[in-house]
Design a protein around this motif. Structure first.
Motif, PDB file in Angstrom:
ATOM      1  N   GLU A 116      46.893  11.479   2.571  1.00 51.15           N
ATOM      2  CA  GLU A 116      45.437  12.529   2.427  1.00 51.15           C
ATOM      3  C   GLU A 116      45.025  12.847   3.984  1.00 51.15           C
ATOM      4  OE1 GLU A 116      45.793   9.297   1.245  1.00 51.15           O
ATOM      5  OE2 GLU A 116      45.481   9.418  -0.980  1.00 51.15           O
TER       6      GLU A 116
ATOM      7  N   ILE B 114      44.816  16.617   5.426  1.00 50.41           N
ATOM      8  CA  ILE B 114      43.458  17.224   5.750  1.00 50.41           C
ATOM      9  C   ILE B 114      43.332  17.702   7.222  1.00 50.41           C
ATOM     10  CG2 ILE B 114      41.035  16.597   6.136  1.00 50.41           C
ATOM     11  CD1 ILE B 114      41.482  14.958   3.566  1.00 50.41           C
TER      12      ILE B 114
ATOM     13  N   TYR C 272      38.589   8.973   6.266  1.00 50.82           N
ATOM     14  CA  TYR C 272      38.824   9.340   4.990  1.00 50.82           C
ATOM     15  C   TYR C 272      37.445   9.248   4.437  1.00 50.82           C
ATOM     16  CZ  TYR C 272      40.241  10.174   0.347  1.00 50.82           C
ATOM     17  OH  TYR C 272      40.450  10.911  -1.142  1.00 50.82           O
ATOM     18  N   ARG C 273      36.606   8.073   4.585  1.00 50.54           N
ATOM     19  CA  ARG C 273      35.339   7.988   3.886  1.00 50.54           C
ATOM     20  C   ARG C 273      34.335   9.090   4.596  1.00 50.54           C
ATOM     21  NH1 ARG C 273      37.107   2.354   3.903  1.00 50.54           N
ATOM     22  NH2 ARG C 273      36.170   2.132   5.932  1.00 50.54           N
TER      23      ARG C 273
ATOM     24  N   ILE D 187      34.802  11.874   6.038  1.00 48.85           N
ATOM     25  CA  ILE D 187      35.259  13.257   5.691  1.00 48.85           C
ATOM     26  C   ILE D 187      34.963  13.620   4.008  1.00 48.85           C
ATOM     27  CG2 ILE D 187      37.011  15.056   5.502  1.00 48.85           C
ATOM     28  CD1 ILE D 187      38.101  13.743   8.054  1.00 48.85           C
ATOM     29  N   THR D 188      35.105  12.760   3.447  1.00 50.98           N
ATOM     30  CA  THR D 188      35.027  12.746   1.866  1.00 50.98           C
ATOM     31  C   THR D 188      33.477  12.424   1.514  1.00 50.98           C
ATOM     32  OG1 THR D 188      35.731  10.525   1.293  1.00 50.98           O
ATOM     33  CG2 THR D 188      37.349  12.462   1.253  1.00 50.98           C
ATOM     34  N   GLY D 189      32.806  12.265   2.368  1.00 53.56           N
ATOM     35  CA  GLY D 189      31.275  11.699   2.354  1.00 53.56           C
ATOM     36  C   GLY D 189      31.005  10.654   1.462  1.00 53.56           C
ATOM     37  N   GLN D 190      31.925   9.775   1.513  1.00 53.51           N
ATOM     38  CA  GLN D 190      31.482   8.200   0.923  1.00 53.51           C
ATOM     39  C   GLN D 190      30.714   7.492   1.879  1.00 53.51           C
ATOM     40  OE1 GLN D 190      35.266   6.452   0.024  1.00 53.51           O
ATOM     41  NE2 GLN D 190      36.317   8.153  -0.565  1.00 53.51           N
TER      42      GLN D 190
ATOM     43  N   ARG E 136      34.852  19.274   6.795  1.00 54.43           N
ATOM     44  CA  ARG E 136      34.452  19.388   5.300  1.00 54.43           C
ATOM     45  C   ARG E 136      34.423  20.617   4.709  1.00 54.43           C
ATOM     46  NH1 ARG E 136      29.487  15.401   5.103  1.00 54.43           N
ATOM     47  NH2 ARG E 136      30.633  13.401   5.328  1.00 54.43           N
TER      48      ARG E 136
ATOM     49  N   MET F  50      37.491  22.274   4.525  1.00 55.48           N
ATOM     50  CA  MET F  50      38.374  22.058   3.100  1.00 55.48           C
ATOM     51  C   MET F  50      37.824  22.614   2.105  1.00 55.48           C
ATOM     52  SD  MET F  50      38.141  17.424   3.663  1.00 55.48           S
ATOM     53  CE  MET F  50      38.094  17.447   1.894  1.00 55.48           C
TER      54      MET F  50
END
Length: 72
Positions: A10, A14, A46-47, A49-52, A67, A70
């Protein structure tokens, strides 16, 4: 090259797309920050960039730009 061979597929996808689009136009200080960010753990990246999870203050603007990239 460091954007494409991360170890986590992933993040390979990205970051390689982001690097291809943005690195040529980055100011030297922003490029240095990006290079520093690449030293971070893939799972953390990853967390962020994905907003987690919220990215550390140092990387917040850069992560926000990734972001936006993406979404385009």
């Amino acid at each position: 090259m460091r954007s494409m061979r991360r170890g986590m597929k992933e993040m390979d996808l990205i970051l390689s797309a982001y690097a291809q689009s943005r690195l040529n136009t980055m100011e030297p200080d922003r490029l240095s920050l990006y290079d520093d960010m690449l030293n971070e753990n893939d799972q953390d990246l990853y967390r962020w960039i994905t907003g987690q999870e919220e990215a550390p203050e140092t990387y917040r603007l850069l992560v926000a730009d990734i972001r936006r990239h993406m979404l385009n």
